[in-house]
Design a protein around this motif. Structure first.
Motif, PDB file in Angstrom:
ATOM      1  N   LEU A  83      65.796 -14.784 -81.447  1.00 37.69           N
ATOM      2  CA  LEU A  83      66.335 -15.095 -80.121  1.00 37.69           C
ATOM      3  C   LEU A  83      66.881 -16.520 -80.054  1.00 37.69           C
ATOM      4  N   THR A  84      66.105 -17.488 -80.507  1.00 37.31           N
ATOM      5  CA  THR A  84      66.536 -18.888 -80.378  1.00 37.31           C
ATOM      6  C   THR A  84      67.817 -19.158 -81.162  1.00 37.31           C
ATOM      7  N   ARG A  85      67.940 -18.587 -82.336  1.00 38.42           N
ATOM      8  CA  ARG A  85      69.155 -18.793 -83.133  1.00 38.42           C
ATOM      9  C   ARG A  85      70.359 -18.115 -82.493  1.00 38.42           C
ATOM     10  N   ALA A  86      70.131 -16.902 -81.965  1.00 43.48           N
ATOM     11  CA  ALA A  86      71.240 -16.177 -81.327  1.00 43.48           C
ATOM     12  C   ALA A  86      71.709 -16.908 -80.067  1.00 43.48           C
ATOM     13  N   LEU A  87      70.758 -17.451 -79.295  1.00 38.92           N
ATOM     14  CA  LEU A  87      71.128 -18.173 -78.081  1.00 38.92           C
ATOM     15  C   LEU A  87      71.868 -19.463 -78.400  1.00 38.92           C
ATOM     16  N   ALA A  88      71.446 -20.149 -79.462  1.00 38.88           N
ATOM     17  CA  ALA A  88      72.144 -21.377 -79.849  1.00 38.88           C
ATOM     18  C   ALA A  88      73.597 -21.084 -80.211  1.00 38.88           C
ATOM     19  N   LYS A  89      73.822 -19.979 -80.934  1.00 36.38           N
ATOM     20  CA  LYS A  89      75.176 -19.583 -81.303  1.00 36.38           C
ATOM     21  C   LYS A  89      75.979 -19.201 -80.065  1.00 36.38           C
ATOM     22  N   LEU A  90      75.353 -18.432 -79.169  1.00 39.86           N
ATOM     23  CA  LEU A  90      76.044 -17.994 -77.951  1.00 39.86           C
ATOM     24  C   LEU A  90      76.427 -19.196 -77.092  1.00 39.86           C
ATOM     25  N   ARG A  91      75.537 -20.164 -76.965  1.00 37.61           N
ATOM     26  CA  ARG A  91      75.826 -21.356 -76.162  1.00 37.61           C
ATOM     27  C   ARG A  91      76.974 -22.166 -76.746  1.00 37.61           C
ATOM     28  N   SER A  92      77.065 -22.189 -78.063  1.00 36.22           N
ATOM     29  CA  SER A  92      78.162 -22.931 -78.696  1.00 36.22           C
ATOM     30  C   SER A  92      79.506 -22.267 -78.431  1.00 36.22           C
ATOM     31  N   LEU A  93      79.505 -20.936 -78.280  1.00 35.82           N
ATOM     32  CA  LEU A  93      80.739 -20.194 -78.040  1.00 35.82           C
ATOM     33  C   LEU A  93      81.088 -20.135 -76.555  1.00 35.82           C
ATOM     34  N   GLN A  94      80.051 -20.087 -75.700  1.00 36.68           N
ATOM     35  CA  GLN A  94      80.272 -20.015 -74.250  1.00 36.68           C
ATOM     36  C   GLN A  94      79.358 -21.026 -73.543  1.00 36.68           C
ATOM     37  N   PRO A  95      79.694 -22.304 -73.604  1.00 37.20           N
ATOM     38  CA  PRO A  95      78.809 -23.339 -73.047  1.00 37.20           C
ATOM     39  C   PRO A  95      78.620 -23.249 -71.541  1.00 37.20           C
ATOM     40  N   GLU A  96      79.530 -22.593 -70.813  1.00 32.01           N
ATOM     41  CA  GLU A  96      79.404 -22.503 -69.363  1.00 32.01           C
ATOM     42  C   GLU A  96      78.619 -21.268 -68.909  1.00 32.01           C
ATOM     43  N   LEU A  97      78.214 -20.448 -69.857  1.00 29.28           N
ATOM     44  CA  LEU A  97      77.501 -19.222 -69.520  1.00 29.28           C
ATOM     45  C   LEU A  97      76.096 -19.538 -69.010  1.00 29.28           C
ATOM     46  N   SER A  98      75.725 -18.927 -67.888  1.00 28.94           N
ATOM     47  CA  SER A  98      74.366 -19.057 -67.353  1.00 28.94           C
ATOM     48  C   SER A  98      73.494 -17.972 -67.980  1.00 28.94           C
ATOM     49  N   LEU A 140      73.287 -11.215 -82.386  1.00 27.82           N
ATOM     50  CA  LEU A 140      71.953 -10.807 -82.821  1.00 27.82           C
ATOM     51  C   LEU A 140      72.028 -10.083 -84.155  1.00 27.82           C
ATOM     52  N   GLY A 141      72.999  -9.170 -84.278  1.00 33.34           N
ATOM     53  CA  GLY A 141      73.150  -8.451 -85.542  1.00 33.34           C
ATOM     54  C   GLY A 141      73.480  -9.377 -86.690  1.00 33.34           C
ATOM     55  N   GLN A 142      74.350 -10.361 -86.441  1.00 30.53           N
ATOM     56  CA  GLN A 142      74.716 -11.315 -87.490  1.00 30.53           C
ATOM     57  C   GLN A 142      73.534 -12.203 -87.869  1.00 30.53           C
ATOM     58  N   GLN A 143      72.805 -12.696 -86.860  1.00 32.28           N
ATOM     59  CA  GLN A 143      71.653 -13.564 -87.125  1.00 32.28           C
ATOM     60  C   GLN A 143      70.564 -12.811 -87.871  1.00 32.28           C
TER      61      GLN A 143
END
Length: 329
Positions: A136-151, A322-325
Motif C-alpha cells: 500500500l505505502t509504495r503504491a500510494l507514493a507512486k500515485l501521489r507522484s503522478l497525481q499530487p492534487e488527488l485527495s 498495485l499490480g506493478q508494485q
C-alpha cells in the motif's frame, strides 16, 4: 403491515404499531434534501420556530415538511411540548444519517469542484493491515507522484467491514479478500500477494535469541490474541489443535495491532502477526520474529472493486500501480 392504501396516503402510517417501515422505494420517492436539512436544524435549534428561521421558511411550512418526513418513515421523529421540540430515539437515528447525507453531499461538491479545476478528485481505499507496510505505502507514493492534487482516504479494516463500505459506495477499491462475502461474485478481484504469518515477541523477550521455538514452548507463554473469529485468531487456534497443544488461557484479546505491539514491548507476551508487519517492527528494533514453523497459511489477498461499476481514472491508476508494485516486491 400497512395496506397499500396506507402506504400511498401515508397519513395513517404513523398510527401503525406493527414495527414495520414503508418500502425503501416509498421513502426515496417522498424524501427531499430540504427536509434532510430541516432535520438537523430542528435538532440544533430545539424549536420549530427557530429552525424555520434558520431554513428561511415560515413556521407552517416547516411544520408541514416535518409532517411529510414523519409520514415518509411512518414514525414519530420528534416529541412536541410547550418547551419546544426534542428528537425521539428513532428521530436521533434518522438525524445521524441526515448528517451523513449532508456530509457526503459536501464531499461530492468538493470532489466535483476539484475535478472541474483539474485537481484530480478523491479516492477512498480500504485495506487490511498486512498490505500496509509494503504494497500500500509504495503504491500510494507512486500515485501521489503522478497525481499530487488527488485527495486520498485510507481505511484500515477487516475484509468483511471493507466490503460493506464498498457496497455502500463509501470505498472505491479494497485491498482484501472477497471470499469473506456471502456473494463474492459481486466483485471483480485481482490476486496480489500471499500473506505469510509468524510469531512475534518484544525484542527483549527471553526467547528472542532461541534457534527454534516449538508450539509446546509457546503454549506456556502469555499471549496477545486477536478477538474471536478474527482470521489470525482462527489460524492460531488451528495450529495449536493440530499440534495437540492446549491454547493458552493467559491471554489478552484485542483487534488493534498498535495495542498488541505496545503490550509485546513491555511484557514477555507473544502474538501472531502478518510477516510484512512483523518485519516492519523488527527493523525498528521494536519486535523480534520467533523461529517457529507454522503450517497454516492465510488466504492470498488482492484488490477488489464492485463488478459492473466503472472505476474513476484515479481508481484505475491505483489498481494498475498495485499490480506493478506487487510484481516488483
Amino acid at each position: 403491515m400497512p395496506s397499500n392504501d396506507q402506504i400511498l396516503s401515508g397519513d395513517n402510517f404513523l398510527e401503525d404499531t406493527s414495527h414495520s417501515l414503508p418500502p425503501l422505494s416509498f421513502i426515496i420517492g417522498r424524501l427531499r434534501l430540504r427536509q434532510i436539512a430541516l432535520l438537523t436544524a430542528l435538532d440544533e435549534q430545539g424549536s420549530l420556530h427557530k429552525a424555520a428561521e434558520v431554513m428561511c421558511m415560515t413556521q407552517p411550512a416547516a411544520t408541514k415538511a416535518l409532517h411529510e418526513l414523519e409520514t415518509s418513515f411512518g414514525i414519530t421523529l420528534f416529541d412536541r411540548s410547550s418547551r419546544g421540540i426534542e428528537a425521539t430515539e428513532l428521530g436521533r437515528c434518522v438525524i445521524r444519517y441526515a448528517r451523513l447525507i449532508q456530509s457526503d453531499l459536501g464531499n461530492l461538491r468538493e470532489e466535483l469542484t476539484d475535478i472541474m479545476n483539474g485537481q484530480g478528485g478523491r479516492l477512498a481505499v480500504g485495506t487490511i493491515m498486512g498490505a500496509v507496510p509494503i504494497l500500500l505505502t509504495r503504491a500510494l507514493a507512486k500515485l501521489r507522484s503522478l497525481q499530487p492534487e488527488l485527495s486520498i482516504e485510507i481505511f484500515e479494516e477487516t475484509s468483511t467491514k471493507q466490503l460493506q463500505l464498498l457496497d455502500e459506495g463509501r470505498l472505491d477499491v479494497v485491498i482484501g479478500r472477497p471470499t469473506v462475502s456471502l456473494q463474492p461474485h459481486l466483485y471483480d478481484y485481482t490476486v496480489l500477494r500471499e500473506e505469510p504469518i509468524c510469531i512475534v515477541a518484544g525484542s527483549n523477550h527471553p526467547l528472542a535469541q532461541a534457534r527454534d521455538v516449538s508450539l509446546h514452548e509457546l503454549g506456556r507463554q502469555s499471549w496477545v490474541l486477536y478477538t474471536a473469529n478474527a482470521p489470525l485468531r482462527v489460524l492460531v487456534e488451528h495450529e495449536f489443535r493440530q499440534a495437540g497443544v492446549m491454547l493458552p488461557k493467559n491471554v489478552i484479546e484485542t483487534s488493534s495491532t498498535f495495542v498488541a505491539t505496545s503490550l509485546l514491548q513491555d511484557s514477555e507476551m507473544v502474538a501472531v502477526m502478518p510477516l510484512d508487519i512483523a518485519h516492519f517492527f523488527a527493523a525498528k528494533g521494536i519486535l523480534c520474529i520467533l523461529p517457529t514453523h507454522l503450517k497454516s497459511k492465510m488466504e492470498p489477498y488482492g484488490v477488489v472493486w464492485r463488478k459492473n461499476v466503472t472505476l474513476s481514472s484515479a481508481g484505475k491508476m491505483f489498481v494498475s500501480i498495485l499490480g506493478q508494485q506487487n510484481a516488483m516486491a
